[in-house]
Scaffold this motif. Structure first.
Motif, mmCIF file in Angstrom:
data_model
loop_
_atom_site.group_PDB
_atom_site.id
_atom_site.type_symbol
_atom_site.label_atom_id
_atom_site.label_comp_id
_atom_site.label_asym_id
_atom_site.label_seq_id
_atom_site.Cartn_x
_atom_site.Cartn_y
_atom_site.Cartn_z
ATOM 1 N N ARG A 90 20.520 3.704 5.789
ATOM 2 C CA ARG A 90 19.389 3.443 6.460
ATOM 3 C C ARG A 90 19.781 2.097 7.279
ATOM 4 N NH1 ARG A 90 13.904 5.206 7.469
ATOM 5 N NH2 ARG A 90 13.140 3.292 8.431
ATOM 6 N N ALA A 91 20.396 1.316 6.841
ATOM 7 C CA ALA A 91 20.685 0.111 7.367
ATOM 8 C C ALA A 91 21.588 0.355 8.468
ATOM 9 C CB ALA A 91 21.399 -1.033 6.602
ATOM 10 N N GLN A 92 22.700 1.242 8.337
ATOM 11 C CA GLN A 92 23.457 1.409 9.585
ATOM 12 C C GLN A 92 22.895 2.113 10.656
ATOM 13 O OE1 GLN A 92 27.168 3.747 8.565
ATOM 14 N NE2 GLN A 92 27.704 3.956 10.558
ATOM 15 N N ARG A 93 21.853 3.003 10.249
ATOM 16 C CA ARG A 93 21.139 3.689 11.478
ATOM 17 C C ARG A 93 20.474 2.875 12.207
ATOM 18 N NH1 ARG A 93 19.984 7.738 7.502
ATOM 19 N NH2 ARG A 93 21.463 9.380 7.915
ATOM 20 N N ALA A 94 19.800 1.871 11.606
ATOM 21 C CA ALA A 94 18.851 0.809 12.213
ATOM 22 C C ALA A 94 19.673 0.079 13.070
ATOM 23 C CB ALA A 94 18.157 0.105 11.349
ATOM 24 N N PHE A 95 20.962 -0.387 12.444
ATOM 25 C CA PHE A 95 21.897 -1.078 13.240
ATOM 26 C C PHE A 95 22.402 -0.491 14.527
ATOM 27 C CE2 PHE A 95 26.046 -3.076 14.307
ATOM 28 C CZ PHE A 95 25.961 -4.221 14.365
ATOM 29 N N GLU A 96 22.678 0.771 14.352
ATOM 30 C CA GLU A 96 23.089 1.786 15.532
ATOM 31 C C GLU A 96 22.279 1.899 16.721
ATOM 32 O OE1 GLU A 96 25.579 4.657 14.105
ATOM 33 O OE2 GLU A 96 27.205 3.334 13.366
ATOM 34 N N GLU A 97 20.743 2.059 16.177
ATOM 35 C CA GLU A 97 19.681 2.043 17.234
ATOM 36 C C GLU A 97 19.777 0.976 18.019
ATOM 37 O OE1 GLU A 97 15.955 3.340 15.521
ATOM 38 O OE2 GLU A 97 16.969 5.002 14.721
ATOM 39 N N LEU A 98 19.974 -0.231 17.544
ATOM 40 C CA LEU A 98 19.952 -1.589 18.172
ATOM 41 C C LEU A 98 21.145 -1.827 18.842
ATOM 42 C CD1 LEU A 98 18.129 -4.135 15.704
ATOM 43 C CD2 LEU A 98 17.214 -3.328 18.062
ATOM 44 N N TYR A 99 22.426 -1.691 18.320
ATOM 45 C CA TYR A 99 23.492 -1.994 18.952
ATOM 46 C C TYR A 99 24.284 -0.481 19.165
ATOM 47 C CZ TYR A 99 22.085 -6.313 16.991
ATOM 48 O OH TYR A 99 21.203 -7.348 16.717
ATOM 49 N N ASP A 100 25.381 -0.356 18.572
ATOM 50 C CA ASP A 100 26.103 0.968 18.672
ATOM 51 C C ASP A 100 26.875 1.203 17.498
ATOM 52 O OD1 ASP A 100 28.338 -0.580 19.430
ATOM 53 O OD2 ASP A 100 27.559 -0.583 21.409
ATOM 54 N N HIS A 101 27.663 2.083 17.572
ATOM 55 C CA HIS A 101 28.393 2.698 16.148
ATOM 56 C C HIS A 101 29.982 1.855 16.276
ATOM 57 C CE1 HIS A 101 30.378 5.018 13.053
ATOM 58 N NE2 HIS A 101 31.334 5.327 14.069
ATOM 59 N N GLU A 102 30.311 1.435 17.498
ATOM 60 C CA GLU A 102 31.479 0.753 17.542
ATOM 61 C C GLU A 102 31.414 -0.769 17.052
ATOM 62 O OE1 GLU A 102 30.553 2.885 19.978
ATOM 63 O OE2 GLU A 102 32.191 4.135 19.186
ATOM 64 N N THR A 103 30.032 -1.628 17.219
ATOM 65 C CA THR A 103 29.788 -2.630 16.790
ATOM 66 C C THR A 103 29.886 -2.565 15.260
ATOM 67 O OG1 THR A 103 28.663 -3.096 18.927
ATOM 68 C CG2 THR A 103 28.436 -4.520 17.131
ATOM 69 N N PHE A 104 29.011 -1.459 14.701
ATOM 70 C CA PHE A 104 29.067 -1.526 13.316
ATOM 71 C C PHE A 104 30.313 -1.305 12.677
ATOM 72 C CE2 PHE A 104 28.496 0.537 9.332
ATOM 73 C CZ PHE A 104 27.471 -0.350 8.727
ATOM 74 N N MET A 105 31.051 -0.692 13.221
ATOM 75 C CA MET A 105 32.404 -0.517 12.504
ATOM 76 C C MET A 105 33.455 -1.736 12.615
ATOM 77 S SD MET A 105 32.492 2.608 11.334
ATOM 78 C CE MET A 105 33.915 2.939 10.769
ATOM 79 N N ARG A 106 33.224 -2.522 13.750
ATOM 80 C CA ARG A 106 33.853 -3.889 13.990
ATOM 81 C C ARG A 106 33.316 -4.550 12.940
ATOM 82 N NH1 ARG A 106 32.048 -6.187 18.765
ATOM 83 N NH2 ARG A 106 30.799 -7.441 17.576
ATOM 84 N N GLU A 107 32.183 -4.703 12.819
ATOM 85 C CA GLU A 107 31.594 -5.848 11.956
ATOM 86 C C GLU A 107 31.649 -5.201 10.386
ATOM 87 O OE1 GLU A 107 30.349 -8.922 12.755
ATOM 88 O OE2 GLU A 107 31.356 -8.335 14.694
ATOM 89 N N PHE A 108 31.371 -4.089 10.010
ATOM 90 C CA PHE A 108 31.241 -3.846 8.624
ATOM 91 C C PHE A 108 32.361 -2.710 8.023
ATOM 92 C CE2 PHE A 108 26.960 -5.055 9.985
ATOM 93 C CZ PHE A 108 26.586 -6.005 9.110
ATOM 94 N N GLY A 109 33.284 -2.528 9.129
ATOM 95 C CA GLY A 109 34.397 -1.863 8.770
ATOM 96 C C GLY A 109 34.380 -0.648 7.799
#
Ligand SMILES: [Zn+2]
Ligand SMILES: [Zn+2]
Length: 113
Positions: A90-109
């Motif tokens: 749920r948190a990843q989806r919310a994050f990727e709606e605001l930012y993007d997948h690349e940023t999520f992967m960079r930050e949370f790995g």
């Protein structure tokens, strides 16, 4: 398991409001999502834990209020893998709606979806 300690260059204040709940909404996010009775959140849980990720969770607002049962109970995120994964997705989806997948992967790995 310990994370390697990386020296922090500057001490910045990085407390973002939660991106998962409205400001001032202190009800349990999981009760709300699972359409249970609206239970009062008593702990603000950092969705991604561990030394490194707790700080990231703080910085990116990946925090949610949870009731005692959904936090530390048998069906709570600290004891129940399925529930933990449900919240992380749920948190990843919310994050990727605001930012993007690349940023999520960079930050949370790690990809939880
Ligand atoms: Zn709950
Ligand atoms: Zn917690």
């Amino acid at each position: 398991m310990m994370y390697p300690k990386t020296p922090t260059k500057k001490k910045r204040k990085q407390h973002a409001p939660s991106i998962l709940q409205e400001a001032g909404d202190h009800s349990c996010l999981l009760c709300a999502l699972l359409k249970k009775e609206d239970a009062r959140g008593i702990h603000q849980h950092h969705v991604f834990g561990g030394t490194a990720n707790r700080e990231k969770s703080e910085q990116w607002g990946m925090k949610a209020w949870l009731c005692l049962e959904h936090h530390e109970g048998r069906t709570g995120v600290h004891n129940n893998r399925k529930m933990d994964m449900f919240l992380k997705q749920r948190a990843q989806r919310a994050f990727e709606e605001l930012y993007d997948h690349e940023t999520f992967m960079r930050e949370f790995g790690r990809n939880y979806l």
